[in-house]
Design a protein around this motif. Structure first.
Motif, PDB file in Angstrom:
ATOM      1  N   THR A   1     -15.278  12.052 -11.669  1.00  0.00           N
ATOM      2  CA  THR A   1     -16.623  12.394 -11.206  1.00  0.00           C
ATOM      3  C   THR A   1     -16.978  13.828 -11.579  1.00  0.00           C
ATOM      4  OG1 THR A   1     -16.443  10.841  -9.354  1.00  0.00           O
ATOM      5  CG2 THR A   1     -18.098  12.579  -9.177  1.00  0.00           C
ATOM      6  N   GLU A   2     -16.022  14.734 -11.385  1.00  0.00           N
ATOM      7  CA  GLU A   2     -16.260  16.134 -11.740  1.00  0.00           C
ATOM      8  C   GLU A   2     -16.475  16.295 -13.236  1.00  0.00           C
ATOM      9  OE1 GLU A   2     -12.961  18.278 -10.233  1.00  0.00           O
ATOM     10  OE2 GLU A   2     -13.539  18.063  -8.115  1.00  0.00           O
ATOM     11  N   ASP A   3     -15.683  15.569 -14.034  1.00  0.00           N
ATOM     12  CA  ASP A   3     -15.840  15.658 -15.490  1.00  0.00           C
ATOM     13  C   ASP A   3     -17.212  15.146 -15.915  1.00  0.00           C
ATOM     14  OD1 ASP A   3     -13.321  16.696 -15.752  1.00  0.00           O
ATOM     15  OD2 ASP A   3     -12.366  14.803 -16.285  1.00  0.00           O
ATOM     16  N   THR A   4     -17.650  14.045 -15.287  1.00  0.00           N
ATOM     17  CA  THR A   4     -18.965  13.504 -15.621  1.00  0.00           C
ATOM     18  C   THR A   4     -20.064  14.494 -15.263  1.00  0.00           C
ATOM     19  OG1 THR A   4     -18.215  11.218 -15.289  1.00  0.00           O
ATOM     20  CG2 THR A   4     -20.583  11.628 -15.166  1.00  0.00           C
ATOM     21  N   GLU A   5     -19.972  15.094 -14.076  1.00  0.00           N
ATOM     22  CA  GLU A   5     -20.983  16.068 -13.674  1.00  0.00           C
ATOM     23  C   GLU A   5     -20.982  17.280 -14.596  1.00  0.00           C
ATOM     24  OE1 GLU A   5     -20.571  17.067  -9.602  1.00  0.00           O
ATOM     25  OE2 GLU A   5     -21.111  15.062  -8.873  1.00  0.00           O
ATOM     26  N   ARG A   6     -19.788  17.702 -15.016  1.00  0.00           N
ATOM     27  CA  ARG A   6     -19.709  18.840 -15.937  1.00  0.00           C
ATOM     28  C   ARG A   6     -20.404  18.505 -17.250  1.00  0.00           C
ATOM     29  NH1 ARG A   6     -16.513  19.434 -19.968  1.00  0.00           N
ATOM     30  NH2 ARG A   6     -15.070  17.823 -19.220  1.00  0.00           N
ATOM     31  N   LEU A   7     -20.155  17.298 -17.776  1.00  0.00           N
ATOM     32  CA  LEU A   7     -20.802  16.899 -19.038  1.00  0.00           C
ATOM     33  C   LEU A   7     -22.317  16.834 -18.871  1.00  0.00           C
ATOM     34  CD1 LEU A   7     -18.354  14.086 -20.215  1.00  0.00           C
ATOM     35  CD2 LEU A   7     -18.697  16.326 -21.286  1.00  0.00           C
ATOM     36  N   ILE A   8     -22.768  16.308 -17.726  1.00  0.00           N
ATOM     37  CA  ILE A   8     -24.210  16.215 -17.486  1.00  0.00           C
ATOM     38  C   ILE A   8     -24.830  17.606 -17.410  1.00  0.00           C
ATOM     39  CG2 ILE A   8     -25.965  15.540 -15.807  1.00  0.00           C
ATOM     40  CD1 ILE A   8     -24.265  13.119 -15.116  1.00  0.00           C
TER      41      ILE A   8
ATOM     42  N   TYR B   1       0.839  -1.201   0.000  1.00  0.00           N
ATOM     43  CA  TYR B   1       0.000   0.000   0.000  1.00  0.00           C
ATOM     44  C   TYR B   1       0.872   1.249   0.000  1.00  0.00           C
ATOM     45  CZ  TYR B   1      -3.184   3.630   1.609  1.00  0.00           C
ATOM     46  OH  TYR B   1      -3.896   4.781   1.721  1.00  0.00           O
ATOM     47  N   ASP B   2       0.587   2.140  -0.899  1.00  0.00           N
ATOM     48  CA  ASP B   2       1.347   3.377  -1.048  1.00  0.00           C
ATOM     49  C   ASP B   2       0.368   4.534  -0.909  1.00  0.00           C
ATOM     50  OD1 ASP B   2       2.843   5.547  -1.712  1.00  0.00           O
ATOM     51  OD2 ASP B   2       3.630   4.731  -3.589  1.00  0.00           O
ATOM     52  N   ALA B   3       0.559   5.350   0.131  1.00  0.00           N
ATOM     53  CA  ALA B   3      -0.371   6.447   0.392  1.00  0.00           C
ATOM     54  C   ALA B   3      -0.409   7.438  -0.761  1.00  0.00           C
ATOM     55  CB  ALA B   3       0.015   7.156   1.692  1.00  0.00           C
ATOM     56  N   LYS B   4       0.755   7.704  -1.356  1.00  0.00           N
ATOM     57  CA  LYS B   4       0.794   8.654  -2.459  1.00  0.00           C
ATOM     58  C   LYS B   4       0.038   8.116  -3.672  1.00  0.00           C
ATOM     59  CE  LYS B   4       5.138  10.943  -1.215  1.00  0.00           C
ATOM     60  NZ  LYS B   4       6.523  11.267  -1.665  1.00  0.00           N
ATOM     61  N   THR B   5       0.246   6.812  -3.943  1.00  0.00           N
ATOM     62  CA  THR B   5      -0.476   6.204  -5.071  1.00  0.00           C
ATOM     63  C   THR B   5      -1.979   6.216  -4.825  1.00  0.00           C
ATOM     64  OG1 THR B   5       1.408   4.772  -5.564  1.00  0.00           O
ATOM     65  CG2 THR B   5      -0.736   4.112  -6.457  1.00  0.00           C
ATOM     66  N   ALA B   6      -2.367   5.876  -3.590  1.00  0.00           N
ATOM     67  CA  ALA B   6      -3.792   5.886  -3.257  1.00  0.00           C
ATOM     68  C   ALA B   6      -4.371   7.286  -3.393  1.00  0.00           C
ATOM     69  CB  ALA B   6      -4.000   5.359  -1.843  1.00  0.00           C
ATOM     70  N   ALA B   7      -3.590   8.274  -2.989  1.00  0.00           N
ATOM     71  CA  ALA B   7      -4.067   9.659  -3.100  1.00  0.00           C
ATOM     72  C   ALA B   7      -4.235  10.061  -4.554  1.00  0.00           C
ATOM     73  CB  ALA B   7      -3.093  10.595  -2.395  1.00  0.00           C
ATOM     74  N   ARG B   8      -3.265   9.646  -5.390  1.00  0.00           N
ATOM     75  CA  ARG B   8      -3.374   9.972  -6.821  1.00  0.00           C
ATOM     76  C   ARG B   8      -4.607   9.318  -7.431  1.00  0.00           C
ATOM     77  NH1 ARG B   8       2.316   9.233  -6.827  1.00  0.00           N
ATOM     78  NH2 ARG B   8       2.044   7.111  -7.619  1.00  0.00           N
ATOM     79  N   ARG B   9      -4.833   8.063  -7.056  1.00  0.00           N
ATOM     80  CA  ARG B   9      -6.005   7.372  -7.588  1.00  0.00           C
ATOM     81  C   ARG B   9      -7.292   8.030  -7.113  1.00  0.00           C
ATOM     82  NH1 ARG B   9      -4.098   1.059  -6.716  1.00  0.00           N
ATOM     83  NH2 ARG B   9      -2.588   1.000  -8.462  1.00  0.00           N
ATOM     84  N   GLY B  10      -7.287   8.441  -5.829  1.00  0.00           N
ATOM     85  CA  GLY B  10      -8.462   9.127  -5.323  1.00  0.00           C
ATOM     86  C   GLY B  10      -8.713  10.439  -6.037  1.00  0.00           C
ATOM     87  N   ALA B  11      -7.614  11.165  -6.303  1.00  0.00           N
ATOM     88  CA  ALA B  11      -7.758  12.430  -7.022  1.00  0.00           C
ATOM     89  C   ALA B  11      -8.235  12.204  -8.443  1.00  0.00           C
ATOM     90  CB  ALA B  11      -6.421  13.176  -7.024  1.00  0.00           C
ATOM     91  N   ALA B  12      -7.716  11.137  -9.082  1.00  0.00           N
ATOM     92  CA  ALA B  12      -8.147  10.832 -10.449  1.00  0.00           C
ATOM     93  C   ALA B  12      -9.625  10.465 -10.479  1.00  0.00           C
ATOM     94  CB  ALA B  12      -7.310   9.689 -11.023  1.00  0.00           C
ATOM     95  N   SER B  13     -10.063   9.696  -9.459  1.00  0.00           N
ATOM     96  CA  SER B  13     -11.475   9.336  -9.396  1.00  0.00           C
ATOM     97  C   SER B  13     -12.343  10.575  -9.197  1.00  0.00           C
ATOM     98  CB  SER B  13     -11.700   8.343  -8.254  1.00  0.00           C
ATOM     99  OG  SER B  13     -13.063   8.042  -8.103  1.00  0.00           O
TER     100      SER B  13
END
Length: 459
Positions: A155-162, A139-151
């Motif tokens: 989500t923001e991109d999807t909401e913007r498109l909607i 487990y890598d906290a930085k990797t998890a944070a990057r993945r969380g930020a990407a997710s």
């Protein structure tokens, strides 16, 4: 590992991919279909335009997939079709050792960290290759944070498109009103199809389906009622768009605009309402949608305590043929239902069907408990964008006006209400002790009725 059609729809990049997948979700298109012993991996070969079939594989743990076709879409239509076959059990998946090409894909995924933790290599010759890629990643906290930020960005991109699609929808509604409702009704199919395509591109797939079905709802109305019906339909679209803007994360609004929650997500939600009660099957409705899918809706009446009604919704490809129903209208059973979050819970999943009520007389329907006016208006005030809501009506009769149109006439108090479609047989003129119906805001569609001589189904 389980997957349902809602999850497949959610994975599709656009409506075109989903429609193409529906055309491929047929037994004759596939060969060599199999599933691993732990039911995590599925694979098959799909006939394409070339001499050799495409090799398609998927991991049901994280919905990852791979196909040898040249498509730039991910997942491609072949991967979606394979998942569709599994979700709908269209063909049997034989338990077997995965072929070499599946093992090679697993090894590459493991090397890049793409395989979910706990996945075991299932082909002996590729097990060593998978292990040689190294131990399970720490487990890598930085990797998890990057993945969380990407997710979060996705989500923001999807909401913007909607939201952009909803802007286009409101502008379209304004154009229809400016050009005149008469012209809109005359050209409703083409106009709705164009804006529905724009909504699909904007990730508002559920709303696109609602708009695409609008012509069918309008054209069944008498000619003199269609412009009024069009105005109500357009007003509902605006209310839904503005409701979504006020709270884009509201699960009920997202369900109406984008897509429903995955079954697994709902099952894992400790706050989701679970109700164990005695239920009666009121009616089932089968409808072929414009996208080639068939929706099967089962309406249930709660005979004991909890939400008065429940709606079970299943969607499957028309190419799969008519399914045998698990319910018989009029039967009563004890079961546990899990309701989707909503202001007035209605849509549900059947978690457990404990027993049919066969001993003794059937349970009587509950009393309405409120006036017809309150029963008709309360759901529409809570969800003004809803196309229809079930209602339990007090004693009354069905009669006809001078033009031969059917009306429900209460025994006392409330005003008569027009009925959708035709009513014939025992229901006409008979005293109705209680009636269950769908209210669209302008018309009732009868589901079932109780009379002094027994239960009558409609449709």
């Amino acid at each position: 590992m389980a997957i349902d059609l809602v999850a497949v729809e959610h994975l599709a990049t656009d409506q075109a991919s989903l429609k193409a997948a529906a055309g491929l979700a047929k037994p004759g298109k596939w060969s060599g279909i199999g599933i691993s012993e732990d039911e995590a991996l599925i694979w098959g070969q799909c006939a394409g335009s070339g001499a050799n079939p495409y090799r398609v594989m998927a991991d049901l743990r994280d919905r990852g997939s791979k196909c040898t076709c040249p498509s730039r879409k991910f997942p491609c239509k072949h991967a979606l079709a394979l998942l569709w076959l599994r979700a709908e059990a269209i063909v049997p998946f034989a338990v077997a050792e995965p072929p070499e090409w599946v093992g090679e894909w697993l090894a590459r995924r493991r090397a890049t960290g793409g395989v979910p933790k706990g996945t075991k290599a299932v082909v002996d010759k590729d097990l060593d290759a998978a292990r040689s890629a190294g131990p399970e990643p720490v487990y890598d906290a930085k990797t998890a944070a990057r993945r969380g930020a990407a997710s979060a960005r996705r989500t923001e991109d999807t909401e913007r498109l909607i939201l952009e699609a909803l802007d286009a929808l409101e502008q379209w509604v304004g154009d229809q009103l400016r050009l005149g409702l008469g012209g809109f009704v005359d050209d409703v199919t083409a106009r709705c199809r164009r804006i529905a395509a724009r909504l699909v591109d904007g990730k508002a797939a559920a709303l696109a389906g609602h708009v695409d079905e609008m012509p069918a709802r309008l054209l069944v109305l008498p000619g003199g009622d269609r412009m009024r019906g069009a105005l109500v339909e357009l007003a509902r679209l605006v209310l839904l768009a503005r409701g979504f803007r006020s709270d884009p994360r509201d699960p009920e609004l997202r369900r109406a605009v984008a897509s429903a929650e995955h079954r697994e997500t709902l099952l894992a939600d400790p706050a989701a309402m679970r109700v164990t009660a005695a239920w009666e099957v009121l009616a089932e409705r089968m409808r072929t949608r414009r996208d080639g899918l068939v929706s099967q809706t089962t309406w249930l009446l709660n005979l004991t305590a909890g939400p008065r009604f429940a709606m079970l919704l299943d969607v499957f490809p028309a190419s799969a043929g008519r399914r045998a129903s698990a319910f018989t209208p009029g039967e009563q059973f004890v079961g546990e239902l899990l309701f989707y979050p909503a202001r007035l819970p209605l849509r549900a999943l059947l978690i457990q069907r404990e027993a049919a009520l066969v001993d003794g007389p059937p349970i009587d329907w509950p009393l309405p408990g409120e006036s017809p006016e309150a029963a008709l208006t309360a759901p529409l005030l809570a969800e003004p964008w809803a196309a229809e809501r079930p209602v339990l009506l007090p004693p009354g009769r069905i009669g006809f006006d001078r033009a031969g149109a059917p009306w429900w006439q209460p025994r006392e108090g409330a005003a008569p209400l027009p009925l959708a479609g035709e009513v014939e047989g025992l229901a006409t003129g008979t005293e109705l002790i209680r009636s269950a119906a769908l209210w669209s805001g302008s018309r009732l569609e009868m589901l079932a009725m109780q009379t002094p001589w027994g239960r009558i189904g409609h449709g």
